[in-house]
Write an enzyme that holds these catalytic residues in place. Sequence first.
Site, short mmCIF file in Angstrom:
data_model
loop_
_atom_site.label_atom_id
_atom_site.label_comp_id
_atom_site.label_asym_id
_atom_site.label_seq_id
_atom_site.Cartn_x
_atom_site.Cartn_y
_atom_site.Cartn_z
CG ASP A 1 -1.61 -1.32 1.47
OD1 ASP A 1 -2.03 -1.96 0.48
OD2 ASP A 1 -1.71 -1.73 2.64
CD GLU B 1 -8.73 -3.49 -1.20
OE1 GLU B 1 -9.47 -3.69 -0.21
OE2 GLU B 1 -7.70 -4.17 -1.42
#
Length: 322
Positions: free
Chosen positions: A14, A200
């Site tokens: 991420d 997401e």
Amino acid sequence: MSELVNVLIPQRADPYIYKHTDGYYYFTASVPQYDRIELRRAKTIAELATAETVDVWHKPDTGPYSELVWAPELHYNVNPQTGDAAWYVYFAAAPSREIKFDLFQHRMYCIRNANANPLEGEWEFKGQVDTGIDTFCLDATTFTHKGVLYYLWAQKDNAIKGNSNLYIAPMKTPWEISGEPVLLTKPEFDWETIIFWVNEGPSVLKRNGKVFISYSASATDENYAMGLLWADENADLLDPTSWTKSQEPVLQTCFEHKIYGPGHNSFTYAEDGDTVMLVYHARTYTEIIGDPLWNPDRHTFVKPLRWDDQGMPVFGRPSLID
């Protein structure tokens, strides 16, 4: 001849890289232990790989945000109410590692630092960023467009099949939204619904008269892939009809060069200040034992983004520069 891109930072999922006006690149990401927020900075993207890491916040031992610190992002935002600028980290955390109703129990949180250098100074915990929907949520990002600060995130809607959809809302302060969340996209295509139904990891890029939102979908193994939304820069970003959604993924596994499950990206700029750089994580093997979530080998990659004649981004393959 195309050139393979090497891992920039190993075991950092991420990834988020921000180029600030002070001339530094700032980096944060999920750490394998999911227990803290780590920052580093450097004068070039390449130097981030060896830059000193500073732990700026640790999870408490107990409480609603005491486990699974996921997907921090570092932003330098102006408070719409006061005009004051400060550093903010947005992240998700859970009260435990227990899964209820087929989901973890994450909510979104914010910390603030008014120091010029976010690796120094005091970080103040601002609390939960409440969307008015009490369900699993994560992967918040912020952006300013035409003077409005927006919050963009992923959240579960109990009335919609799947794990998470993407929502947007304006912000009253950098830790509070105003108005009702607006649904922008939900998992619907085959490539978005492999094992898990997921939208997401949104990231925003403004270029060529458009506002782009990249996002990630499907399970976090080799099936993970990226999609794209876009709207005209003069459109109402809170109107779902302003947005167009690509029916096909824009970045996905490259089996030829063994780069798997690219996703959860961010955008930054090269040292020339103009070339857009795609920052993302990916795996280099598929033989994962157990749940992919607990496997630490999602690595940070960076490559230049290309553009077609219509001003649309060309993501290419994850393992190649072009």
